[in-house]
Design an enzyme around this catalytic site. Structure first.
Site, PDB file in Angstrom:
ATOM      1  N   SER A  10     -13.053  48.051  -4.703  1.00  0.00           N
ATOM      2  CA  SER A  10     -11.630  47.796  -4.924  1.00  0.00           C
ATOM      3  C   SER A  10     -10.849  47.871  -3.620  1.00  0.00           C
ATOM      4  O   SER A  10     -11.041  48.767  -2.799  1.00  0.00           O
ATOM      5  CB  SER A  10     -11.058  48.827  -5.897  1.00  0.00           C
ATOM      6  OG  SER A  10      -9.652  48.677  -5.953  1.00  0.00           O
ATOM      7  N   LYS A  44      -9.679  46.755 -18.868  1.00  0.00           N
ATOM      8  CA  LYS A  44      -8.340  46.182 -19.079  1.00  0.00           C
ATOM      9  C   LYS A  44      -7.947  46.014 -20.557  1.00  0.00           C
ATOM     10  O   LYS A  44      -6.772  46.073 -20.891  1.00  0.00           O
ATOM     11  CB  LYS A  44      -8.220  44.827 -18.368  1.00  0.00           C
ATOM     12  CG  LYS A  44      -8.065  44.942 -16.866  1.00  0.00           C
ATOM     13  CD  LYS A  44      -7.824  43.573 -16.253  1.00  0.00           C
ATOM     14  CE  LYS A  44      -7.458  43.688 -14.785  1.00  0.00           C
ATOM     15  NZ  LYS A  44      -6.920  42.441 -14.248  1.00  0.00           N
ATOM     16  N   ASN A  94     -11.037  29.718 -18.573  1.00  0.00           N
ATOM     17  CA  ASN A  94     -10.366  30.263 -19.756  1.00  0.00           C
ATOM     18  C   ASN A  94     -10.775  31.710 -20.008  1.00  0.00           C
ATOM     19  O   ASN A  94     -10.928  32.147 -21.134  1.00  0.00           O
ATOM     20  CB  ASN A  94     -10.650  29.389 -20.987  1.00  0.00           C
ATOM     21  CG  ASN A  94     -12.110  29.021 -21.145  1.00  0.00           C
ATOM     22  OD1 ASN A  94     -12.454  27.856 -21.238  1.00  0.00           O
ATOM     23  ND2 ASN A  94     -12.994  29.997 -21.148  1.00  0.00           N
ATOM     24  N   GLY A 133     -10.129  36.008 -18.658  1.00  0.00           N
ATOM     25  CA  GLY A 133      -8.993  36.937 -18.616  1.00  0.00           C
ATOM     26  C   GLY A 133      -7.918  36.541 -17.612  1.00  0.00           C
ATOM     27  O   GLY A 133      -6.727  36.636 -17.896  1.00  0.00           O
TER      28      GLY A 133
END
Length: 293
Positions: free
Chosen positions: A22, A73, A135, A137
């Site tokens: 990250s 998420k 298509n 997230g």
């Protein structure tokens, strides 16, 4: 000079699995240092089965807020006291803050995506056409962002009819369901010539497969001059997709700006500040990635 961490230092962080790649700590800690605040932003690797315990632990130790990345998420939604209408619409949360002893979730990806389109490349989008590749997230935030900007037409293009149908049906309770159309990949030749904004939300062309592009040279050749090509990928810079689009006279935007701007939006919520050192955040990422402008 290393920052001294004390019992008063306030905690922020990012949860994901894996999370060691990250870039959020780089960007957020640079902003915090610039502002001279006693906060620290840490990466927390959290496996899916430990998510609930981790969130409870965060509340117990007084974490101020955290970012949420893959694979949490969606899974985090039932564990929050409140989620904003925007996050509800997308069905995903990427930013959580502690408010009145409760966890509140929102999604700053939309804000991150539309930021360069509202500032640097500002125009009246109400007569314009957006074509979105993919298509998954990320495409959800892009559809919501294009709706917010008021695009006349939004076309979502995917390779798998079943996944496209699922994508369309997943919005059925949302007012956005009427705002976009789904198409199979074969229909691209008739969509690209109309595109004022062409967005790649697929991982095709991402490091290490830097020679790939979601569209061929022939397909991109029909992109109108002056259109905007926007790739959510930021390594390599530029991607093959953006390089081909620029050769056609398109304006290129890469995913680094979206990453910076969604981070800015999150930090504003946690620190309760209106203005942040955006340039410092951008520069920290570029230096870290070796992308010196």
């Amino acid at each position: 000079m290393t920052k001294e961490i004390t019992g008063k230092t306030k905690l922020l962080g990012v949860i994901g699995h894996p999370v060691e790649h990250s870039l959020s700590p780089v960007m957020h800690n640079a902003a915090i240092a610039q502002l001279g605040l006693d906060y620290i932003y840490l990466p927390f690797p959290i496996e899916p089965q430990n998510l609930e315990a981790a969130i409870a632990g965060f509340a117990a130790v007084g974490v101020v807020g955290f970012s949420v990345t893959i694979p949490h998420k969606q899974a985090i939604i039932p564990l929050l006291s409140e989620i904003t209408p925007l996050a509800q619409t997308i069905g995903a949360v990427n930013t959580v803050s502690r408010q009145n002893h409760k966890w509140v979730g929102t999604n700053t990806d939309i804000e991150g995506f539309i930021a360069p389109l509202q500032t640097t490349y500002k125009q009246d989008w109400s007569q314009k056409v957006a074509v979105i590749l993919g298509n998954g997230g990320a495409a959800r935030a892009v559809v919501a962002g294009c709706t917010q900007l008021g695009f006349a037409q939004i076309h979502v293009v995917g390779r798998n009819m079943q996944r496209l149908e699922e994508f369309r049906n997943s919005w059925s309770n949302s007012p956005l369901a009427e705002k976009f159309q789904v198409h199979q990949w074969e229909e691209l030749p008739k969509l690209i010539p109309q595109a004022n904004l062409l967005v790649n939300t697929t991982p095709i062309g991402m490091y290490p497969k830097v020679d790939e592009s979601p569209l061929s040279v022939e397909e991109i050749a029909n992109l109108p001059t002056g259109a905007i090509a926007y790739d959510l990928i930021y390594i390599p810079k530029p991607t093959q997709f953006l390089e081909l689009a620029e050769k056609q006279g398109a304006i290129a935007i890469d995913g680094l700006e979206m990453l910076v701007q969604q981070g800015v939006a999150a930090l504003k919520i946690w620190l309760q500040l209106e203005t942040l050192p955006v340039e410092v955040m951008r520069q920290a990422l570029q230096n870290h990635l070796g992308l010196v402008e």
